[in-house]
Scaffold this motif. Structure first.
Motif, short mmCIF file in Angstrom:
data_model
loop_
_atom_site.label_atom_id
_atom_site.label_comp_id
_atom_site.label_asym_id
_atom_site.label_seq_id
_atom_site.Cartn_x
_atom_site.Cartn_y
_atom_site.Cartn_z
N MET A 288 89.47 54.80 77.35
CA MET A 288 90.05 55.78 76.28
C MET A 288 90.65 54.94 75.03
SD MET A 288 92.93 58.84 76.74
CE MET A 288 94.12 57.87 77.32
N ILE A 289 90.25 55.26 73.97
CA ILE A 289 90.57 54.58 72.73
C ILE A 289 92.01 55.07 72.39
CG2 ILE A 289 89.91 54.07 70.12
CD1 ILE A 289 86.90 53.95 71.06
N LEU A 290 92.92 54.26 71.96
CA LEU A 290 94.08 54.68 71.61
C LEU A 290 94.64 54.19 70.12
CD1 LEU A 290 96.35 54.04 74.95
CD2 LEU A 290 95.48 56.19 74.07
N PRO A 291 95.54 54.97 69.23
CA PRO A 291 95.68 54.52 68.00
C PRO A 291 96.68 53.53 68.14
CG PRO A 291 96.72 56.88 68.44
CD PRO A 291 95.69 56.46 69.56
N ASP A 292 96.39 52.14 68.86
CA ASP A 292 97.53 51.14 68.77
C ASP A 292 97.26 49.71 68.39
OD1 ASP A 292 95.50 50.45 70.28
OD2 ASP A 292 96.03 50.55 72.39
N VAL A 293 96.51 49.94 67.40
CA VAL A 293 96.49 48.67 66.62
C VAL A 293 97.70 48.32 65.70
CG1 VAL A 293 95.06 47.19 64.80
CG2 VAL A 293 94.10 48.86 66.37
N ARG A 294 98.32 49.26 65.06
CA ARG A 294 99.41 49.08 64.28
C ARG A 294 100.59 48.46 64.97
NH1 ARG A 294 102.46 53.47 62.88
NH2 ARG A 294 104.20 52.94 61.28
N VAL A 295 100.81 48.93 66.14
CA VAL A 295 102.09 48.37 66.68
C VAL A 295 101.83 46.94 67.21
CG1 VAL A 295 102.74 50.36 67.55
CG2 VAL A 295 101.19 49.25 69.01
N SER A 296 100.60 46.34 67.04
CA SER A 296 100.38 45.12 67.72
C SER A 296 100.78 44.04 66.57
CB SER A 296 98.72 44.88 68.12
OG SER A 296 98.13 45.07 67.04
N PHE A 297 100.96 44.39 65.35
CA PHE A 297 101.34 43.46 64.38
C PHE A 297 102.75 43.05 64.51
CE2 PHE A 297 98.15 46.04 61.97
CZ PHE A 297 97.12 45.53 62.35
N GLY A 298 103.13 41.74 64.28
CA GLY A 298 104.23 40.94 64.37
C GLY A 298 104.58 40.35 63.43
N ARG A 299 105.47 39.32 63.67
CA ARG A 299 106.19 38.55 62.51
C ARG A 299 104.93 37.43 61.99
NH1 ARG A 299 111.99 36.23 64.71
NH2 ARG A 299 113.19 38.24 64.65
N ASP A 300 104.05 36.83 62.69
CA ASP A 300 103.09 36.10 62.09
C ASP A 300 102.15 36.95 61.22
OD1 ASP A 300 104.16 33.98 63.54
OD2 ASP A 300 102.48 34.15 64.91
N ALA B 268 94.83 56.19 60.14
CA ALA B 268 94.10 54.54 60.10
C ALA B 268 94.37 53.87 61.28
CB ALA B 268 95.18 53.97 58.70
N ASP B 269 95.30 54.10 61.88
CA ASP B 269 95.41 53.40 63.24
C ASP B 269 94.30 53.76 64.04
OD1 ASP B 269 96.64 51.74 65.23
OD2 ASP B 269 98.39 52.58 65.05
N TYR B 270 93.86 55.14 64.42
CA TYR B 270 93.01 55.50 65.32
C TYR B 270 91.72 55.11 64.87
CZ TYR B 270 90.42 58.30 68.45
OH TYR B 270 89.59 58.78 69.48
N VAL B 271 91.37 54.97 63.44
CA VAL B 271 89.96 54.86 62.96
C VAL B 271 89.75 53.23 63.18
CG1 VAL B 271 88.44 54.62 60.81
CG2 VAL B 271 89.53 56.65 61.38
N THR B 272 90.63 52.46 63.01
CA THR B 272 90.62 51.03 63.03
C THR B 272 90.44 50.61 64.71
OG1 THR B 272 92.31 50.69 61.30
CG2 THR B 272 91.68 48.72 62.69
N SER B 273 91.06 51.59 65.47
CA SER B 273 90.94 51.21 66.77
C SER B 273 89.40 51.31 67.18
CB SER B 273 91.92 52.12 67.58
OG SER B 273 91.78 51.89 68.97
N ILE B 274 88.82 52.58 66.88
CA ILE B 274 87.46 52.76 66.95
C ILE B 274 86.60 51.66 66.76
CG2 ILE B 274 85.46 54.59 66.45
CD1 ILE B 274 87.58 56.65 66.30
N PHE B 275 86.93 51.39 65.31
CA PHE B 275 86.20 50.29 64.79
C PHE B 275 86.06 48.84 65.69
CE2 PHE B 275 86.20 46.41 62.00
CZ PHE B 275 84.62 46.52 61.65
N LEU B 276 87.35 48.52 65.96
CA LEU B 276 87.26 47.19 66.96
C LEU B 276 86.83 47.45 68.45
CD1 LEU B 276 91.28 46.44 65.86
CD2 LEU B 276 88.79 45.15 65.13
#
Length: 244
Positions: A1-13, A88-96
Motif C-alpha cells: 500500500m502506498i502511503l503519503p509519507d515522503v515529506r516526513v522523511s526529510f531531515g536536517r541534511d 503533493a506527498d501522495y503523488v510523490t510517493s506514487i512516483f517513487l
C-alpha cells in the motif's frame, strides 16, 4: 500500500541542502535558517525558487530523488492550483514507488500478479471485496494517474495509431478507483479515506501537474511536439475556464 509519507522523511541534511542551494540563488542564508527554526522545513519545500535551485545545481543527478521529486512536484501542483501538501506527498510517493521495476503493475510489493491494463483491474474489482478489493481500487487510481500523468504522449500515440482510450478514459477510471478506495472500511481504519477522496476530486489537476513535471524533467524531447502543444493548450483553457 502506498502511503503519503515522503515529506516526513526529510531531515536536517535536506533542510541544509535547500538552504545552501537557495542561498546560491540570492536568498539570505540567515533569514532562511531563522524561518526554518520558526516554521519547519516546509518553508523551504514550498519556496517558489526551490525547484529552480535544485535544477540549477550542477550535481543534480546526485541529489536525493525523494527531495528533488517532492519539491518539483509540489511546485508543479501549486502552479496548477493544488495547494494541498497531502496531495503533493501522495503523488510523490506514487512516483517513487512506481519508479521501482514492475511496481506500477502490482497492487502491493508482495504481490506476484501483474496488471498491464486498466481494464484488467476494473474486471477484478467487480469480483473482489475486503482488503483485496480496497488494494485493487487504490491501485486503479494510482495506475491511472501514473499513466495519464507521466505518459500522456504515449496515450495519445496509442489512441491515434491503435484506437486506444484517451486521457478522459484514464481520468474517469482513476477517479472511480480513488472513490471506491475512499469508501472502503480499510481506508477509514487507516485514516486514508480523506487522501483518496481528495485525489478523486482533484484528479484532473493532479494529472495536468504530472504532465508538466514529465514534460520538463522526464521527456523534454517530445515524440510529437504538435500533440504536446495541443494538449497543453487544452489543459490551460480548461484550467482557466474552471476557475472563471
Amino acid at each position: 500500500m502506498i502511503l503519503p509519507d515522503v515529506r516526513v522523511s526529510f531531515g536536517r541534511d535536506d533542510a541544509a541542502r535547500l538552504v545552501q542551494l537557495l542561498t546560491r540563488e540570492g536568498e539570505d542564508q540567515g533569514r532562511l535558517e531563522s524561518l526554518v527554526s520558526e516554521r519547519g522545513i516546509d518553508v523551504l519545500l514550498d519556496h517558489p525558487g526551490a525547484a529552480r535551485a535544485l535544477v540549477a545545481e550542477p550535481g543534480v543527478s546526485r541529489l536525493p530523488l525523494a527531495l528533488f521529486s517532492y519539491v518539483a512536484l509540489r511546485r508543479s501542483l501549486i502552479d496548477g492550483g493544488v495547494e494541498s501538501r497531502l496531495m503533493a506527498d501522495y503523488v510523490t510517493s506514487i512516483f517513487l514507488h512506481f519508479a521501482t521495476e514492475a511496481r506500477a503493475h502490482r497492487i502491493a510489493d508482495y504481490e506476484d500478479r501483474e496488471y498491464r491494463y486498466v481494464v484488467d483491474l476494473v474486471a477484478e474489482i467487480a469480483e473482489a471485496d475486503g482488503q483485496r478489493g480496497f488494494l485493487l481500487s487504490a491501485h486503479l487510481g494510482n495506475f491511472a494517474l501514473w499513466l495519464s500523468g507521466l505518459f500522456p504522449d504515449w496515450i495519445s500515440h496509442r489512441m491515434r495509431r491503435k484506437g486506444g482510450p484517451d486521457l478522459g478514459y484514464y481520468e474517469n477510471m482513476g477517479q472511480t478507483g480513488f472513490s471506491l478506495a475512499a469508501d472502503a472500511p480499510f481506508a477509514r481504519r487507516q485514516q486514508l479515506d480523506g487522501c483518496y477522496r481528495d485525489a478523486a476530486k482533484t484528479f484532473t489537476a493532479l494529472r495536468v501537474a504530472l504532465n508538466r513535471f514529465s514534460d520538463r524533467f522526464l521527456t523534454p524531447g517530445a515524440t510529437s511536439p504538435v500533440d504536446r502543444v495541443l494538449r497543453q493548450v487544452v489543459d490551460d483553457f480548461e484550467a482557466h475556464w474552471l476557475q472563471a
